[in-house]
Design an enzyme around this catalytic site. Structure first.
Site, mmCIF file in Angstrom:
data_model
loop_
_atom_site.group_PDB
_atom_site.id
_atom_site.type_symbol
_atom_site.label_atom_id
_atom_site.label_comp_id
_atom_site.label_asym_id
_atom_site.label_seq_id
_atom_site.Cartn_x
_atom_site.Cartn_y
_atom_site.Cartn_z
ATOM 1 N N SER A 43 26.675 27.098 3.872
ATOM 2 C CA SER A 43 27.377 25.902 3.239
ATOM 3 C C SER A 43 26.146 24.735 3.230
ATOM 4 O O SER A 43 26.435 24.063 2.274
ATOM 5 C CB SER A 43 28.380 25.436 4.165
ATOM 6 O OG SER A 43 28.006 25.318 5.460
ATOM 7 N N GLU B 140 35.334 9.259 2.783
ATOM 8 C CA GLU B 140 35.179 9.210 4.107
ATOM 9 C C GLU B 140 33.913 10.081 4.320
ATOM 10 O O GLU B 140 33.620 10.885 3.719
ATOM 11 C CB GLU B 140 36.453 9.768 5.026
ATOM 12 C CG GLU B 140 36.338 11.380 5.023
ATOM 13 C CD GLU B 140 36.673 11.941 3.624
ATOM 14 O OE1 GLU B 140 37.242 11.385 2.540
ATOM 15 O OE2 GLU B 140 36.369 13.192 3.415
ATOM 16 N N LYS C 41 29.007 20.422 -0.713
ATOM 17 C CA LYS C 41 30.017 19.291 -1.011
ATOM 18 C C LYS C 41 29.594 18.858 -2.298
ATOM 19 O O LYS C 41 30.698 18.284 -2.970
ATOM 20 C CB LYS C 41 29.492 18.065 0.355
ATOM 21 C CG LYS C 41 29.761 18.351 1.405
ATOM 22 C CD LYS C 41 31.257 18.078 1.924
ATOM 23 C CE LYS C 41 31.521 18.702 3.150
ATOM 24 N NZ LYS C 41 30.736 18.622 4.291
#
Ligand SMILES: *Cc1c(COP(=O)(O)O)cnc(C)c1O
Length: 396
Positions: free
Chosen positions: A376, A109, A87
Site C-alpha cells: 500500500s 484528517e 491514498k
C-alpha cells in the site's frame, strides 16, 4: 454492492447529526451524477495516469517466492504512486469531485500523515485551500509529514482532545465540516464514516483490483488464488478486493494490526477483538471497552491505528467472503526487514502486515498457486520508528 441507504448488510448507514445531513445529501447527489459522467471519468483517469503514475506495477517477486518456497508471489506496487501510497487514488477523485461541486476548500484528517500529505498535494494541484486535522501525538511522531503538508501550502491543526490521535482528528474534521459546508469538502481518507463516503472511497480505490485483474490475466492467464492487503479503515484492502468479490475462488485476506497481540489491550485488530457499534457516522465493528466506549488502540503502524473498520469489510466478514487475520508488531517488523533484504523494496510498516501474513501461508501452498500482495505504500517514513524498535537511534 451498496443498497439505497448506504448499507452493507447490517453495517454502514448515516448516523450523523441533523446539521451534517445537508452536506451528505449534497455529496451523494453530486457523486451519483459525476460517477457516470464520461468527462469526469476521463479527467480522473488522466490525473491517475499522468500525475499519480498509474497504472502501478504488478511485480513478480521472484526472490521472495524462492525464499518462501511455495506459492508464486506478485506485489501490487501502490508504493510507487506519487506521494508514496494508495491514498492519492481516493484524494484525486474526491478533490476533482469537490471542484466540480464548486467547493474551494478541502479539509481532512490524518494519522501517520500520508492522507494529509496526499490531500495537501491535490489541493495544491487544484488550487484549493487545505486544512488538515492531526492528533497532537501524531504531529510529534510524524514531524516530517507535518513539514511536507505545510510546504505544500496546507494548514495543519493539532488536535488535543481524547487520545490526540487519528480517531480524534476524524471527530474534529467532522465538527469543522458541520460548521462550514458551503465552501468546504471533507476529504475522508478511508472507506469509513457515513454514507456515501465508504462507497465513494471504495470506487476510487477499486482501480487497484481493476488493474490487478488485467495485469495477472496478462502475466498468468488466470486469476490469483489469494489477494492479501493490510486493513486500517480498509481502503487499500477494499480497493484490492473489490473486483474479485464475485470470483469465489479468489481468497480475500485482510491483515489487521494486532499490535502486541490480540490477547492484550494493546491492539488495533477490530474484527478479531471488536464488537458491533456505532461511531463516526457508521455502524460497524469497533474496539470497545466493557462499557461500550471506544477503546484506546495501539499498533506500531500509525496508519492502522484506528479502532474501527469500514462497513463493507464488516459485511464481507459476516458473509464469510473475506478473512481477517491479526498480525503483530513483531511479525510486521520482521516482514519489513525481510522484503527490504530479499527484493530491495522497503514497504510501509502498514503494508508489512500483509507481507507478514503471506510469509506464513505461502510456504504451505503449492508452487502453482498465485498470491497477490498489495504494497500500500513505501517505507521511508517508517525507518526511524523501526530503528527505534530495534534499539537504534538514527538521529544521534
Ligand atoms: C493509510 C494507510 C493504510 C491504512 O489505510 P486503509 O484505509 O486501511 O488502506 C495502509 N497503508 C498505507 C501505506 C497507508 O498510508
Amino acid at each position: 454492492m451498496t443498497n439505497k441507504n448506504g448499507r452493507f448488510g447490517i453495517h454502514g448507514g448515516q448516523y450523523i447529526p441533523e446539521t451534517l445531513m445537508n452536506a451528505v445529501i449534497e455529496l451523494e447527489k453530486a457523486y451519483d451524477f459525476y460517477k457516470n459522467d464520461p468527462a469526469f471519468n476521463r479527467e480522473l483517469t488522466d490525473l491517475f495516469n499522468e500525475y499519480a503514475g498509474r497504472p502501478s506495477r504488478l511485480y513478480y517477486a521472484e526472490k521472495l517466492t524462492k525464499a518462501l518456497g511455495g506459492a508464486k508471489i506478485y506485489l501490487k506496487r501502490e508504493d510507487l504512486n506519487h506521494t508514496g501510497s494508495h491514498k492519492i487514488n481516493n484524494v484525486l477523485g474526491q478533490a476533482l469531485l469537490a471542484k466540480k461541486m464548486g467547493k474551494t476548500r478541502l479539509i481532512a484528517e490524518t494519522g501517520a500523515g500520508q492522507h494529509g500529505v496526499a490531500t495537501a498535494t491535490a489541493a495544491s494541484l487544484m488550487n484549493m485551500e487545505c486544512v488538515v486535522f492531526m492528533g497532537e501525538e501524531d504531529t510529534k511522531r510524524q514531524a516530517l509529514n507535518v513539514y511536507r503538508m505545510k510546504l505544500l501550502g496546507a494548514e495543519v491543526i493539532p488536535v488535543t482532545s481524547g487520545t490526540a490521535t487519528l480517531k480524534d482528528a476524524v471527530s474534529e474534521a467532522m465538527r469543522e465540516w458541520t460548521s462550514r459546508i458551503d465552501d468546504t469538502h471533507y476529504c475522508l481518507g478511508s472507506v469509513m464514516g457515513p454514507h456515501p463516503f465508504p462507497t465513494i472511497v471504495r470506487d476510487f480505490q477499486a482501480v487497484i483490483s481493476r488493474e490487478i485483474k488485467y495485469q495477472i490475466l496478462e502475466k498468468e492467464g488466470r486469476l490469483p488464488d489469494a489477494v492479501i492487503a493490510c486493513v486500517g479503515g480498509g481502503s487499500n484492502a477494499i480497493g484490492s478486493f473489490y473486483n474479485f468479490i464475485e470470483d469465489k475462488n479468489v481468497r480475500l485476506i485482510g491483515c489487521e494490526a494486532a499490535g502486541r497481540g490480540i490477547d492484550t489491550f494493546e491492539t488495533a485488530a477490530t474484527i478479531n477483538t471488536g464488537r458491533l457499534g456505532i461511531f463516526h457516522g457508521m455502524k460497524s465493528y469497533f474496539c470497545q471497552d466493557e462499557y461500550g466506549q471506544i477503546a484506546p488502540v495501539y499498533s506500531i503502524s500509525a496508519g492502522l491505528d484506528y479502532p474501527g473498520i469500514g462497513p463493507e469489510h464488516a459485511n464481507l466478514h459476516d458473509m464469510g467472503r473475506a478473512e481477517y487475520v491479526p498480525v503483530t508488531d513483531t511479525e510486521a517488523v520482521e516482514a519489513f526487514e525481510f522484503l527490504s533484504r530479499t527484493e530491495g523494496i522497503i514497504p510501509a510498516i502498514e503494508s508489512a502486515h500483509a507481507i507478514a501474513h503471506a510469509m506464513k501461508i505461502a510456504p504451505e501452498m503449492d508452487k502453482d498457486k498465485i498470491i497477490v500482495i498489495t504494497v500500500s505504500g513505501r517505507g521511508d517514513k517508517d525507518c526511524a520508528a523501526i530503528a527505534r524498535y530495534r534499539g537504534e537511534n538514527i538521529y544521534e
